[in-house]
Design a protein around this motif. Structure first.
Motif, PDB file in Angstrom:
ATOM      1  N   ALA A  95       0.791  -1.238   0.000  1.00 13.03           N
ATOM      2  CA  ALA A  95       0.000   0.000   0.000  1.00 13.03           C
ATOM      3  C   ALA A  95       0.818   1.282   0.000  1.00 13.03           C
ATOM      4  N   PHE A  96       2.135   1.205   0.118  1.00 17.27           N
ATOM      5  CA  PHE A  96       2.946   2.407   0.336  1.00 17.27           C
ATOM      6  C   PHE A  96       3.382   3.026  -0.996  1.00 17.27           C
ATOM      7  N   PHE A  97       2.389   3.430  -1.792  1.00 16.30           N
ATOM      8  CA  PHE A  97       2.646   3.917  -3.152  1.00 16.30           C
ATOM      9  C   PHE A  97       3.559   5.141  -3.175  1.00 16.30           C
ATOM     10  N   TRP A  98       3.371   6.034  -2.212  1.00 13.82           N
ATOM     11  CA  TRP A  98       4.042   7.342  -2.221  1.00 13.82           C
ATOM     12  C   TRP A  98       5.553   7.244  -2.053  1.00 13.82           C
ATOM     13  N   LEU A  99       6.090   6.058  -1.721  1.00 13.57           N
ATOM     14  CA  LEU A  99       7.542   5.921  -1.630  1.00 13.57           C
ATOM     15  C   LEU A  99       8.200   5.961  -3.012  1.00 13.57           C
ATOM     16  N   ASP A 100       7.404   5.869  -4.048  1.00 15.80           N
ATOM     17  CA  ASP A 100       7.840   6.212  -5.402  1.00 15.80           C
ATOM     18  C   ASP A 100       7.106   7.497  -5.780  1.00 15.80           C
ATOM     19  N   PRO A 101       7.792   8.643  -5.815  1.00 16.13           N
ATOM     20  CA  PRO A 101       7.116   9.921  -6.086  1.00 16.13           C
ATOM     21  C   PRO A 101       6.338   9.945  -7.396  1.00 16.13           C
ATOM     22  N   ARG A 102       6.716   9.110  -8.351  1.00 17.69           N
ATOM     23  CA  ARG A 102       5.958   9.069  -9.600  1.00 17.69           C
ATOM     24  C   ARG A 102       4.548   8.539  -9.357  1.00 17.69           C
ATOM     25  N   LEU A 103       4.426   7.585  -8.440  1.00 19.92           N
ATOM     26  CA  LEU A 103       3.101   7.063  -8.101  1.00 19.92           C
ATOM     27  C   LEU A 103       2.325   8.067  -7.268  1.00 19.92           C
ATOM     28  N   MET A 104       3.027   8.786  -6.385  1.00 17.46           N
ATOM     29  CA  MET A 104       2.358   9.838  -5.622  1.00 17.46           C
ATOM     30  C   MET A 104       1.776  10.887  -6.565  1.00 17.46           C
ATOM     31  N   ALA A 105       2.506  11.209  -7.622  1.00 19.29           N
ATOM     32  CA  ALA A 105       2.020  12.185  -8.599  1.00 19.29           C
ATOM     33  C   ALA A 105       0.724  11.698  -9.250  1.00 19.29           C
ATOM     34  N   ARG A 106       0.628  10.400  -9.496  1.00 25.23           N
ATOM     35  CA  ARG A 106      -0.593   9.855 -10.090  1.00 25.23           C
ATOM     36  C   ARG A 106      -1.745   9.874  -9.089  1.00 25.23           C
ATOM     37  N   GLN A 107      -1.449   9.629  -7.822  1.00 26.03           N
ATOM     38  CA  GLN A 107      -2.472   9.790  -6.788  1.00 26.03           C
ATOM     39  C   GLN A 107      -2.969  11.233  -6.774  1.00 26.03           C
ATOM     40  N   ALA A 108      -2.034  12.170  -6.871  1.00 26.48           N
ATOM     41  CA  ALA A 108      -2.380  13.594  -6.827  1.00 26.48           C
ATOM     42  C   ALA A 108      -3.283  13.974  -8.000  1.00 26.48           C
ATOM     43  N   GLU A 109      -3.016  13.428  -9.175  1.00 22.43           N
ATOM     44  CA  GLU A 109      -3.848  13.726 -10.351  1.00 22.43           C
ATOM     45  C   GLU A 109      -5.292  13.270 -10.122  1.00 22.43           C
ATOM     46  N   ALA A 110      -5.444  12.063  -9.560  1.00 29.31           N
ATOM     47  CA  ALA A 110      -6.785  11.544  -9.296  1.00 29.31           C
ATOM     48  C   ALA A 110      -7.509  12.399  -8.258  1.00 29.31           C
ATOM     49  N   ILE A 111      -6.778  12.829  -7.238  1.00 29.40           N
ATOM     50  CA  ILE A 111      -7.382  13.664  -6.198  1.00 29.40           C
ATOM     51  C   ILE A 111      -7.764  15.026  -6.766  1.00 29.40           C
ATOM     52  N   ALA A 112      -6.896  15.588  -7.587  1.00 24.53           N
ATOM     53  CA  ALA A 112      -7.180  16.901  -8.191  1.00 24.53           C
ATOM     54  C   ALA A 112      -8.480  16.863  -8.990  1.00 24.53           C
ATOM     55  N   GLU A 113      -8.662  15.822  -9.794  1.00 27.56           N
ATOM     56  CA  GLU A 113      -9.876  15.716 -10.604  1.00 27.56           C
ATOM     57  C   GLU A 113     -11.116  15.646  -9.725  1.00 27.56           C
ATOM     58  N   ARG A 114     -11.014  14.929  -8.606  1.00 28.58           N
ATOM     59  CA  ARG A 114     -12.176  14.797  -7.709  1.00 28.58           C
ATOM     60  C   ARG A 114     -12.455  16.114  -6.977  1.00 28.58           C
ATOM     61  N   LEU A 115     -11.421  16.829  -6.595  1.00 25.54           N
ATOM     62  CA  LEU A 115     -11.618  18.128  -5.956  1.00 25.54           C
ATOM     63  C   LEU A 115     -12.278  19.113  -6.916  1.00 25.54           C
ATOM     64  N   ILE A 116     -11.895  19.052  -8.181  1.00 30.09           N
ATOM     65  CA  ILE A 116     -12.497  19.930  -9.188  1.00 30.09           C
ATOM     66  C   ILE A 116     -13.978  19.603  -9.362  1.00 30.09           C
ATOM     67  N   GLN A 117     -14.326  18.327  -9.342  1.00 27.38           N
ATOM     68  CA  GLN A 117     -15.737  17.935  -9.410  1.00 27.38           C
ATOM     69  C   GLN A 117     -16.514  18.511  -8.232  1.00 27.38           C
ATOM     70  N   LEU A 118     -15.860  18.531  -7.076  1.00 25.86           N
ATOM     71  CA  LEU A 118     -16.504  19.007  -5.856  1.00 25.86           C
ATOM     72  C   LEU A 118     -16.680  20.522  -5.878  1.00 25.86           C
TER      73      LEU A 118
END
Length: 316
Positions: A144-167
């Motif tokens: 579960a520790f995706f963020w230990l690879d910053p490239r994966l953290m960036a992909r998490q951030a993209e998904a979160i950004a899209e959801r925040l924009i919807q909100l």
């Protein structure tokens, strides 16, 4: 003709006077709504949402700083707050026991692991335990520790950004600008990891449990987890298991989530193993943030590996 004009004017005034209270009421409701409440399950997700959002959002990490976010369970009052949130950002891969145990409104839950389906790492013997006299057996699980690879953290951030924009669509410009800033802040970490991978590929490490697989994959390393319940107090069976593994594999490196006791470090050295403590940052650091702490840890890791290269354990 003049009476007709008077009636039209009167009807117009009545119409607009009737609409004005409704408009004021809608505006008042919008004002009373306040910031959207976003609940997160761990510090890395908190860092992402904090980096992306503005005052339109209120971020809540309900886990007390002295609790483990993987095993912590909320009380009744906190459960009510979580269930009333506008968005609940979870990690996925079974991180955070409370997410599995609570009845959460699906429409409000964002499971960030869904944005990483192609990158998920499953460990066949993720958990080994026994039930009664049935003997030990294992269960597969996703790390579960995706963020230990910053490239994966960036992909998490993209998904979160899209959801925040919807909100909050009105915040889209700000959120996208903040996403660019976040990606830029992760660039030095990626450069450090690229350098580590180039200088120290093919390393084999022990770890207590599956934590560092995404970091290892990024650096072209292999992890061998021991299933120890504790790194500070391994029992006799743990030491016997390690000795048996060492006779076969003769590994010289171990990654730990926290610095072991001096006695443990000494016993590991006796078996030819050097330890490096790399905090996975599931909780907020005492100082700095995710980026500054990861930069510091990766710098220390490079120094550690350079020292091992100059003086391997077998020569000490």
């Amino acid at each position: 003709m003049r009476p007709l004009i008077s009636k039209i004017v009167l009807l117009t005034l009545v119409f607009f006077s009737g609409c004005q209270p409704a408009a004021n009421e809608a505006k008042q409701q919008e004002t009373n709504q306040g910031p959207r409440l976003v609940v997160v399950v761990n510090y890395p997700l908190q860092f992402i949402v904090d980096s992306l959002s503005g005052p339109e959002f209120q971020i809540l990490n309900p886990v007390p700083p002295d609790e483990n976010p993987e095993t912590w369970l909320p009380g009744d009052a906190t459960i009510q707050t979580i269930q009333q949130a506008d968005l609940i950002v979870t990690n996925g891969a079974d991180f955070a026991d409370w997410v599995k145990k609570l009845s959460l409104p699906r429409s409000k839950v964002l499971r960030t692991s869904l944005a990483l389906k192609d990158a998920l790492i499953t460990v066949p013997d993720f958990e080994v335990h026994s039930h009664g006299s049935g003997g030990a057996h294992s269960h597969a699980g996703t790390v579960a520790f995706f963020w230990l690879d910053p490239r994966l953290m960036a992909r998490q951030a993209e998904a979160i950004a899209e959801r925040l924009i919807q909100l909050d669509p009105e915040s889209e410009k700000t959120i996208r600008a903040n996403l660019e800033k976040l990606n830029a802040s992760l660039k030095p970490l990626n450069q450090q990891l690229d350098q580590i991978q180039a200088e120290y590929p093919g390393l084999n490490w022990y770890s207590r449990r599956p934590v560092y697989q995404y970091l290892a994959k990024r650096c072209d390393w292999t992890m061998h987890h021991l299933h120890w319940k504790s790194i500070s107090k391994p029992n006799q069976e743990d030491w016997k298991q390690l000795q048996s593994l060492q006779e076969q594999q003769k590994l010289s490196l171990m990654l730990c989530e926290s610095e072991p006791d001096e006695e443990v470090i000494t016993r590991l050295k006796d078996q030819g193993i050097s330890v490096f403590a790399l905090n996975p940052l599931t909780v907020a650091p005492a100082n700095g943030d995710y980026v500054s702490n990861m930069q510091q840890q990766l710098t220390h890791l490079q120094m550690f590996l350079n020292q091992q290269k100059k003086s391997p354990p077998s020569e000490k």
